[in-house]
Motif scaffolding. Structure first.
Motif, PDB file in Angstrom:
ATOM      1  N   MET A  45      35.801  37.805  43.850  1.00  0.00           N
ATOM      2  CA  MET A  45      35.737  36.386  43.491  1.00  0.00           C
ATOM      3  C   MET A  45      36.001  36.164  42.009  1.00  0.00           C
ATOM      4  O   MET A  45      36.753  35.259  41.640  1.00  0.00           O
ATOM      5  CB  MET A  45      34.385  35.805  43.907  1.00  0.00           C
ATOM      6  CG  MET A  45      34.209  35.770  45.427  1.00  0.00           C
ATOM      7  SD  MET A  45      32.599  35.154  45.910  1.00  0.00           S
ATOM      8  CE  MET A  45      32.851  33.388  45.616  1.00  0.00           C
ATOM      9  N   SER A  46      35.401  36.989  41.160  1.00  0.00           N
ATOM     10  CA  SER A  46      35.602  36.785  39.719  1.00  0.00           C
ATOM     11  C   SER A  46      37.019  37.153  39.304  1.00  0.00           C
ATOM     12  O   SER A  46      37.580  36.528  38.404  1.00  0.00           O
ATOM     13  CB  SER A  46      34.565  37.566  38.914  1.00  0.00           C
ATOM     14  OG  SER A  46      34.689  38.961  39.143  1.00  0.00           O
ATOM     15  N   GLU A  69      39.632  36.711  41.190  1.00  0.00           N
ATOM     16  CA  GLU A  69      40.464  35.598  41.653  1.00  0.00           C
ATOM     17  C   GLU A  69      40.598  34.523  40.582  1.00  0.00           C
ATOM     18  O   GLU A  69      41.643  33.879  40.455  1.00  0.00           O
ATOM     19  CB  GLU A  69      39.859  34.996  42.922  1.00  0.00           C
ATOM     20  CG  GLU A  69      40.639  33.827  43.475  1.00  0.00           C
ATOM     21  CD  GLU A  69      39.963  33.137  44.645  1.00  0.00           C
ATOM     22  OE1 GLU A  69      40.567  32.187  45.165  1.00  0.00           O
ATOM     23  OE2 GLU A  69      38.838  33.531  45.021  1.00  0.00           O
ATOM     24  N   LEU A  70      39.551  34.345  39.786  1.00  0.00           N
ATOM     25  CA  LEU A  70      39.574  33.313  38.753  1.00  0.00           C
ATOM     26  C   LEU A  70      40.704  33.531  37.749  1.00  0.00           C
ATOM     27  O   LEU A  70      41.195  32.571  37.157  1.00  0.00           O
ATOM     28  CB  LEU A  70      38.221  33.251  38.036  1.00  0.00           C
ATOM     29  CG  LEU A  70      37.056  32.771  38.891  1.00  0.00           C
ATOM     30  CD1 LEU A  70      35.726  32.997  38.177  1.00  0.00           C
ATOM     31  CD2 LEU A  70      37.230  31.312  39.286  1.00  0.00           C
ATOM     32  N   THR A 106      41.202  28.277  35.750  1.00  0.00           N
ATOM     33  CA  THR A 106      40.165  29.234  35.351  1.00  0.00           C
ATOM     34  C   THR A 106      40.734  30.546  34.807  1.00  0.00           C
ATOM     35  O   THR A 106      39.974  31.459  34.507  1.00  0.00           O
ATOM     36  CB  THR A 106      39.239  29.551  36.550  1.00  0.00           C
ATOM     37  OG1 THR A 106      40.028  30.100  37.618  1.00  0.00           O
ATOM     38  CG2 THR A 106      38.490  28.319  37.006  1.00  0.00           C
ATOM     39  N   TYR A 147      34.607  24.110  39.928  1.00  0.00           N
ATOM     40  CA  TYR A 147      34.379  25.541  40.165  1.00  0.00           C
ATOM     41  C   TYR A 147      32.929  25.965  39.945  1.00  0.00           C
ATOM     42  O   TYR A 147      32.606  27.143  40.030  1.00  0.00           O
ATOM     43  CB  TYR A 147      35.323  26.385  39.294  1.00  0.00           C
ATOM     44  CG  TYR A 147      36.756  26.243  39.740  1.00  0.00           C
ATOM     45  CD1 TYR A 147      37.253  27.016  40.780  1.00  0.00           C
ATOM     46  CD2 TYR A 147      37.591  25.309  39.146  1.00  0.00           C
ATOM     47  CE1 TYR A 147      38.554  26.861  41.216  1.00  0.00           C
ATOM     48  CE2 TYR A 147      38.896  25.152  39.577  1.00  0.00           C
ATOM     49  CZ  TYR A 147      39.373  25.926  40.614  1.00  0.00           C
ATOM     50  OH  TYR A 147      40.668  25.771  41.050  1.00  0.00           O
ATOM     51  N   SER A 165      30.271  25.422  41.870  1.00  0.00           N
ATOM     52  CA  SER A 165      29.667  25.987  43.080  1.00  0.00           C
ATOM     53  C   SER A 165      30.250  27.367  43.383  1.00  0.00           C
ATOM     54  O   SER A 165      29.548  28.254  43.876  1.00  0.00           O
ATOM     55  CB  SER A 165      29.825  25.053  44.279  1.00  0.00           C
ATOM     56  OG  SER A 165      31.180  24.905  44.613  1.00  0.00           O
ATOM     57  N   PHE A 166      31.524  27.568  43.064  1.00  0.00           N
ATOM     58  CA  PHE A 166      32.148  28.883  43.214  1.00  0.00           C
ATOM     59  C   PHE A 166      31.438  29.900  42.322  1.00  0.00           C
ATOM     60  O   PHE A 166      31.117  31.015  42.758  1.00  0.00           O
ATOM     61  CB  PHE A 166      33.633  28.782  42.853  1.00  0.00           C
ATOM     62  CG  PHE A 166      34.434  30.016  43.167  1.00  0.00           C
ATOM     63  CD1 PHE A 166      34.853  30.285  44.452  1.00  0.00           C
ATOM     64  CD2 PHE A 166      34.796  30.886  42.155  1.00  0.00           C
ATOM     65  CE1 PHE A 166      35.613  31.417  44.744  1.00  0.00           C
ATOM     66  CE2 PHE A 166      35.548  32.018  42.417  1.00  0.00           C
ATOM     67  CZ  PHE A 166      35.968  32.293  43.720  1.00  0.00           C
ATOM     68  N   THR A 175      28.128  30.881  43.711  1.00  0.00           N
ATOM     69  CA  THR A 175      28.267  31.856  44.796  1.00  0.00           C
ATOM     70  C   THR A 175      28.442  33.263  44.225  1.00  0.00           C
ATOM     71  O   THR A 175      27.830  34.219  44.727  1.00  0.00           O
ATOM     72  CB  THR A 175      29.452  31.480  45.704  1.00  0.00           C
ATOM     73  OG1 THR A 175      29.230  30.168  46.232  1.00  0.00           O
ATOM     74  CG2 THR A 175      29.594  32.462  46.856  1.00  0.00           C
ATOM     75  N   ILE A 176      29.240  33.395  43.189  1.00  0.00           N
ATOM     76  CA  ILE A 176      29.407  34.714  42.554  1.00  0.00           C
ATOM     77  C   ILE A 176      28.060  35.206  42.024  1.00  0.00           C
ATOM     78  O   ILE A 176      27.696  36.373  42.199  1.00  0.00           O
ATOM     79  CB  ILE A 176      30.446  34.664  41.413  1.00  0.00           C
ATOM     80  CG1 ILE A 176      31.825  34.276  41.939  1.00  0.00           C
ATOM     81  CG2 ILE A 176      30.520  36.023  40.700  1.00  0.00           C
ATOM     82  CD1 ILE A 176      32.863  34.031  40.849  1.00  0.00           C
TER      83      ILE A 176
END
Length: 159
Positions: free
Chosen positions: A32-33, A35-36, A42, A114, A116-117, A120-121
């Motif tokens: 996930m991180s 992907e940023l 981001t 971002y 909430s994203f 989640t991370i």
């Protein structure tokens, strides 16, 4: 008596299971991180580069701990494997603190859409840390001393 009898009859499977769960959560943090970096809004998120400079070694130490635990589960019984496992747990914990700092910086600076994203991370990171702690508790219940991260490791063991 065989010197590693207590370890032989202990439940290495529980240790391995906790480590697998910690590693899975770490995989999600990494995916996930990372992907940023590939999202225009981001790609330059403050804290992400710094966080990754600690996430990479944290991941390495988790992978090495899993491998060591797998070897013990498969019946290998050398103290050096246990020492490697413990050192990697402590090293992962140390890196996790810096990962958490980086994630906090990222969450503060993330665009609104971002937030909430990022949360989640952070939840995945909390899971990675919690399962690592469960691993330590499982080892301690087996009678294996797990020093705190502040204690130093030397070539002759923990000091």
């Amino acid at each position: 008596m065989y010197p590693f009898y207590n370890y032989r009859v202990s439940n290495w499977e529980a240790v391995l299971s906790f480590l697998y769960h910690s590693l899975y959560a770490e995989e999600m943090v990494c995916a996930m991180s990372s992907e940023l970096f590939h999202i225009p809004e981001t790609k330059d998120l403050k804290g992400n580069n710094e966080m990754h400079s600690h996430l990479v070694p944290a991941s390495y130490h988790r992978i090495t701990a899993v491998g060591s635990s797998q070897r013990l589960t498969n019946g290998e019984q050398r103290q050096s494997i246990i020492d490697t496992l413990i050192a990697c747990i402590i090293n992962a914990e140390t890196q996790d603190k810096k990962v958490r700092e980086g994630l906090d910086t990222m969450a503060e600076n993330a665009p609104t859409e971002y937030k909430s994203f990022m949360e989640t991370i952070i939840i995945w990171q909390e899971q990675a840390e919690a399962y690592l702690n469960e691993t330590k508790e499982a080892l301690q219940s087996m009678g294996i001393s797990v020093p705190s991260e502040s204690e130093q490791y030397s070539s002759r063991g923990w000091s």
